[in-house]
Design a protein around this motif. Structure first.
Motif, PDB file in Angstrom:
ATOM      1  N   GLY A  14       0.807  -1.217   0.000  1.00 40.97           N
ATOM      2  CA  GLY A  14       0.000   0.000   0.000  1.00 40.97           C
ATOM      3  C   GLY A  14       0.839   1.266   0.000  1.00 40.97           C
ATOM      4  N   LEU A  15       1.901   1.296   0.801  1.00 41.94           N
ATOM      5  CA  LEU A  15       2.754   2.484   0.868  1.00 41.94           C
ATOM      6  C   LEU A  15       3.493   2.724  -0.443  1.00 41.94           C
ATOM      7  CD1 LEU A  15       4.265   2.087   4.460  1.00 41.94           C
ATOM      8  CD2 LEU A  15       2.459   3.669   3.736  1.00 41.94           C
ATOM      9  N   SER A  16       3.944   1.658  -1.083  1.00 41.24           N
ATOM     10  CA  SER A  16       4.649   1.842  -2.358  1.00 41.24           C
ATOM     11  C   SER A  16       3.700   2.357  -3.439  1.00 41.24           C
ATOM     12  CB  SER A  16       5.299   0.531  -2.799  1.00 41.24           C
ATOM     13  OG  SER A  16       4.342  -0.461  -3.088  1.00 41.24           O
ATOM     14  N   ILE A  17       2.473   1.850  -3.431  1.00 40.51           N
ATOM     15  CA  ILE A  17       1.469   2.347  -4.383  1.00 40.51           C
ATOM     16  C   ILE A  17       1.195   3.823  -4.133  1.00 40.51           C
ATOM     17  CG2 ILE A  17      -0.964   2.184  -5.049  1.00 40.51           C
ATOM     18  CD1 ILE A  17      -0.706  -0.866  -4.402  1.00 40.51           C
ATOM     19  N   ALA A  18       1.017   4.182  -2.859  1.00 42.42           N
ATOM     20  CA  ALA A  18       0.729   5.578  -2.514  1.00 42.42           C
ATOM     21  C   ALA A  18       1.858   6.496  -2.970  1.00 42.42           C
ATOM     22  CB  ALA A  18       0.524   5.695  -1.007  1.00 42.42           C
ATOM     23  N   TRP A  19       3.094   6.076  -2.724  1.00 42.99           N
ATOM     24  CA  TRP A  19       4.247   6.882  -3.115  1.00 42.99           C
ATOM     25  C   TRP A  19       4.315   7.074  -4.623  1.00 42.99           C
ATOM     26  CZ3 TRP A  19       9.554   4.440  -4.084  1.00 42.99           C
ATOM     27  CH2 TRP A  19      10.493   5.416  -4.419  1.00 42.99           C
ATOM     28  N   ARG A  20       4.211   5.987  -5.360  1.00 38.53           N
ATOM     29  CA  ARG A  20       4.310   6.081  -6.815  1.00 38.53           C
ATOM     30  C   ARG A  20       3.118   6.846  -7.410  1.00 38.53           C
ATOM     31  NH1 ARG A  20       9.523   5.736  -7.740  1.00 38.53           N
ATOM     32  NH2 ARG A  20      10.341   3.647  -8.239  1.00 38.53           N
ATOM     33  N   ALA A  21       1.932   6.671  -6.836  1.00 39.74           N
ATOM     34  CA  ALA A  21       0.766   7.408  -7.331  1.00 39.74           C
ATOM     35  C   ALA A  21       0.936   8.903  -7.092  1.00 39.74           C
ATOM     36  CB  ALA A  21      -0.502   6.900  -6.662  1.00 39.74           C
ATOM     37  N   ALA A  22       1.467   9.280  -5.925  1.00 43.37           N
ATOM     38  CA  ALA A  22       1.710  10.696  -5.643  1.00 43.37           C
ATOM     39  C   ALA A  22       2.736  11.266  -6.615  1.00 43.37           C
ATOM     40  CB  ALA A  22       2.182  10.867  -4.204  1.00 43.37           C
ATOM     41  N   GLN A  23       3.772  10.482  -6.925  1.00 40.11           N
ATOM     42  CA  GLN A  23       4.761  10.929  -7.891  1.00 40.11           C
ATOM     43  C   GLN A  23       4.146  11.143  -9.276  1.00 40.11           C
ATOM     44  OE1 GLN A  23       7.759   7.770  -7.512  1.00 40.11           O
ATOM     45  NE2 GLN A  23       9.191   9.288  -6.703  1.00 40.11           N
ATOM     46  N   ALA A  24       3.086  10.350  -9.566  1.00 36.73           N
ATOM     47  CA  ALA A  24       2.427  10.441 -10.870  1.00 36.73           C
ATOM     48  C   ALA A  24       1.366  11.537 -10.919  1.00 36.73           C
ATOM     49  CB  ALA A  24       1.800   9.100 -11.232  1.00 36.73           C
ATOM     50  N   GLY A  25       1.237  12.288  -9.831  1.00 38.64           N
ATOM     51  CA  GLY A  25       0.333  13.427  -9.835  1.00 38.64           C
ATOM     52  C   GLY A  25      -1.000  13.213  -9.154  1.00 38.64           C
ATOM     53  N   TRP A  26      -1.202  12.061  -8.518  1.00 42.10           N
ATOM     54  CA  TRP A  26      -2.457  11.807  -7.817  1.00 42.10           C
ATOM     55  C   TRP A  26      -2.430  12.439  -6.425  1.00 42.10           C
ATOM     56  CZ3 TRP A  26      -6.691   9.069  -9.733  1.00 42.10           C
ATOM     57  CH2 TRP A  26      -6.500   8.450 -10.966  1.00 42.10           C
ATOM     58  N   GLU A  79      16.455   4.712  -0.778  1.00 49.76           N
ATOM     59  CA  GLU A  79      17.571   4.981   0.136  1.00 49.76           C
ATOM     60  C   GLU A  79      17.994   6.444   0.068  1.00 49.76           C
ATOM     61  OE1 GLU A  79      19.885   0.718   0.613  1.00 49.76           O
ATOM     62  OE2 GLU A  79      20.454   2.021  -1.057  1.00 49.76           O
ATOM     63  N   THR A  80      18.016   7.001  -1.142  1.00 45.00           N
ATOM     64  CA  THR A  80      18.395   8.408  -1.309  1.00 45.00           C
ATOM     65  C   THR A  80      17.385   9.340  -0.648  1.00 45.00           C
ATOM     66  OG1 THR A  80      19.545   7.928  -3.382  1.00 45.00           O
ATOM     67  CG2 THR A  80      18.889  10.205  -2.998  1.00 45.00           C
ATOM     68  N   LEU A  81      16.109   9.040  -0.831  1.00 53.61           N
ATOM     69  CA  LEU A  81      15.059   9.891  -0.272  1.00 53.61           C
ATOM     70  C   LEU A  81      14.997   9.836   1.247  1.00 53.61           C
ATOM     71  CD1 LEU A  81      12.026   9.280  -2.681  1.00 53.61           C
ATOM     72  CD2 LEU A  81      13.219  11.451  -2.289  1.00 53.61           C
ATOM     73  N   SER A  82      15.209   8.637   1.805  1.00 47.65           N
ATOM     74  CA  SER A  82      14.933   8.429   3.225  1.00 47.65           C
ATOM     75  C   SER A  82      16.170   8.385   4.116  1.00 47.65           C
ATOM     76  CB  SER A  82      14.174   7.115   3.407  1.00 47.65           C
ATOM     77  OG  SER A  82      14.997   6.007   3.059  1.00 47.65           O
ATOM     78  N   ARG A 160       7.347   5.148   4.230  1.00 48.87           N
ATOM     79  CA  ARG A 160       6.569   6.169   4.946  1.00 48.87           C
ATOM     80  C   ARG A 160       7.201   7.547   4.761  1.00 48.87           C
ATOM     81  NH1 ARG A 160       3.517   4.647  10.426  1.00 48.87           N
ATOM     82  NH2 ARG A 160       2.588   6.599   9.757  1.00 48.87           N
ATOM     83  N   SER A 161       8.516   7.605   4.825  1.00 49.17           N
ATOM     84  CA  SER A 161       9.213   8.875   4.613  1.00 49.17           C
ATOM     85  C   SER A 161       8.982   9.393   3.197  1.00 49.17           C
ATOM     86  CB  SER A 161      10.707   8.677   4.870  1.00 49.17           C
ATOM     87  OG  SER A 161      11.429   9.856   4.581  1.00 49.17           O
ATOM     88  N   ALA A 162       9.082   8.483   2.208  1.00 43.18           N
ATOM     89  CA  ALA A 162       8.869   8.886   0.817  1.00 43.18           C
ATOM     90  C   ALA A 162       7.442   9.363   0.598  1.00 43.18           C
ATOM     91  CB  ALA A 162       9.188   7.717  -0.108  1.00 43.18           C
ATOM     92  N   CYS A 163       6.491   8.693   1.219  1.00 46.47           N
ATOM     93  CA  CYS A 163       5.091   9.117   1.105  1.00 46.47           C
ATOM     94  C   CYS A 163       4.887  10.510   1.685  1.00 46.47           C
ATOM     95  CB  CYS A 163       4.182   8.113   1.825  1.00 46.47           C
ATOM     96  SG  CYS A 163       3.885   6.571   0.935  1.00 46.47           S
ATOM     97  N   THR A 164       5.439  10.745   2.863  1.00 51.93           N
ATOM     98  CA  THR A 164       5.288  12.045   3.506  1.00 51.93           C
ATOM     99  C   THR A 164       5.904  13.147   2.656  1.00 51.93           C
ATOM    100  OG1 THR A 164       5.307  11.024   5.702  1.00 51.93           O
ATOM    101  CG2 THR A 164       5.820  13.370   5.577  1.00 51.93           C
ATOM    102  N   SER A 166       6.165  13.142  -0.455  1.00 53.74           N
ATOM    103  CA  SER A 166       5.392  13.283  -1.698  1.00 53.74           C
ATOM    104  C   SER A 166       3.992  13.830  -1.462  1.00 53.74           C
ATOM    105  CB  SER A 166       5.311  11.920  -2.402  1.00 53.74           C
ATOM    106  OG  SER A 166       6.594  11.431  -2.714  1.00 53.74           O
ATOM    107  N   GLY A 167       3.660  14.157  -0.219  1.00 52.72           N
ATOM    108  CA  GLY A 167       2.367  14.755   0.079  1.00 52.72           C
ATOM    109  C   GLY A 167       1.241  13.780   0.366  1.00 52.72           C
ATOM    110  N   VAL A 168       1.556  12.522   0.577  1.00 49.92           N
ATOM    111  CA  VAL A 168       0.519  11.531   0.905  1.00 49.92           C
ATOM    112  C   VAL A 168      -0.021  11.816   2.302  1.00 49.92           C
ATOM    113  CG1 VAL A 168       0.073   9.079   1.325  1.00 49.92           C
ATOM    114  CG2 VAL A 168       1.564   9.783  -0.576  1.00 49.92           C
ATOM    115  N   GLU A 169      -1.332  11.745   2.432  1.00 47.84           N
ATOM    116  CA  GLU A 169      -1.968  11.923   3.739  1.00 47.84           C
ATOM    117  C   GLU A 169      -2.366  10.573   4.312  1.00 47.84           C
ATOM    118  OE1 GLU A 169      -5.150  14.697   3.660  1.00 47.84           O
ATOM    119  OE2 GLU A 169      -3.979  16.306   2.741  1.00 47.84           O
TER     120      GLU A 169
END
Length: 355
Positions: A14-26, A79-82, A160-164, A166-169
């Protein structure tokens, strides 16, 4: 124009989907009362689709290999992001204690070669030279040099860090009805709980117990790569961590039970010590159990089941391995362009209810 997606489930998938979706503009929200507390928290973290392959399981191999190929870039970006260190070892070694196991390893090596991938058979002397902490009576091993392992808990923290970033709530509430969630699209990635959210979804819980061991001063170091084997017909694996090993994993069809049993711990320790005699001197740091979301054919269930709902569940023992492929496949589904590499994981292979 803003597009919103609600991801139900805050494990690695779920977290990986959220991160990639946020990167794609969702615009993304993750709904989970306790993120990272399920199967992802007690995973071994093996990325081993080749050494776990078996003749006839072509689709399982291809999906796993496609995700393994994504892991170097996926992991490096995280790794770079977090700032987390994800990879704990490179290479995996499947060992044989008797003639029957050795015959199985040769069968796997031949079949994998026929699928276009390479594994190497190691003799007793080569095993001792490569991994001196292993038992001297191991007679043959299968080396998968391109496989690796990651720290599952570092992975969760990184995601979780990448999601945060990227603006994931995050919404710390359980969802009981995907139709009631306020979003343009909904992704059901709640592991074993997914079956309660979509009628007839063929996902069942299979309990797996694991041990986390810490190396004590003066004790032989852990192997430098993942070690897999079979002892008395029971599969066992040893996965390196920075401070020791993860030993797993039992398999029990026991419903929603997540209690660690004495028998499970006993068998894991005994089987691990058969492969690595010095393991008895390690500290027993943690015993834990999780529920693997298993599908009937050992393939995940990834794809659209209605105009609004996409499924991403049923990953069984391979949730960490399949994380990057699943994220890419779900984002592709959200954008209306299904990913060819995930075709065999389509929900269309099953018949169950829609909305």
């Amino acid at each position: 124009m803003s597009r919103s997606v609600a991801v139900i489930g805050g494990g690695a998938i779920g977290l990986s989907i959220a991160w990639r979706a946020a990167q794609a503009g969702w615009s993304v929200t993750v709904h989970d009362p306790a993120p990272a507390s399920g199967a992802s928290w007690v995973a071994g973290g093996m990325l081993a689709p080749l050494s776990e392959g078996w003749p006839g399981e072509d689709a399982v191999l291809q999906v796993g290999a496609a995700s393994l190929a994504r892991w170097p870039d996926f992991g490096a970006e995280l790794e770079t992001l977090s700032g987390e260190t994800l990879f704990t070892s490179h290479g995996s070694l499947t060992v044989a204690l008797d003639a029957a196991d050795a015959a199985d390893l040769r069968t796997v090596a031949e079949w994998i070669a026929g699928q276009g991938y390479e594994l190497e058979l190691l003799s007793r002397a080569q095993i001792r030279a490569a991994q001196p902490s292993l038992a001297p009576n191991i007679r043959l091993a299968l080396l998968a040099a391109t496989e690796s392992a990651v720290d599952n808990r570092a992975l969760i923290a990184a995601l979780r860090s990448a999601c945060t970033r990227s603006g994931v709530e995050f919404v710390a509430e359980a969802v009981t009805d995907p139709a009631a969630v306020a979003a343009d699209q909904v992704v059901v990635s709640a592991g074993t709980a997914s079956a309660r959210l979509w009628p007839g979804l063929p996902v069942r819980p299979v309990k797996g117990e694991i041990l986390r061991l810490h190396r004590r001063p003066g004790v032989a170091p852990a192997p430098t790569m993942t070690i897999r084997g079979s002892v008395h017909g029971r599969p066992v694996y040893l996965v390196p961590r920075g401070d020791g090993l993860v030993v797993g994993a039992t398999q029990h069809e026991s419903g929603e039970d997540t209690q660690v049993t004495v028998a499970g711990v006993r068998d894991l320790i005994a089987d691990a010590q058969t492969l690595m005699p010095s393991i008895g001197e390690y500290e027993l740091h943690e015993c834990a159990a999780g529920l693997r979301p298993m599908s009937p054919d050992n393939l995940p269930i990834i794809g659209r089941v209605s105009d609004r709902v996409v499924l991403a569940t049923g990953h069984g023992r391979n949730g960490v391995l399949l994380t990057p492929l699943t994220a890419d496949a779900v984002v592709a589904e959200l954008d209306g362009a299904p990913l060819a590499e995930a075709k065999s994981a389509s929900p269309e292979r099953f018949t169950f209810n829609d909305e």
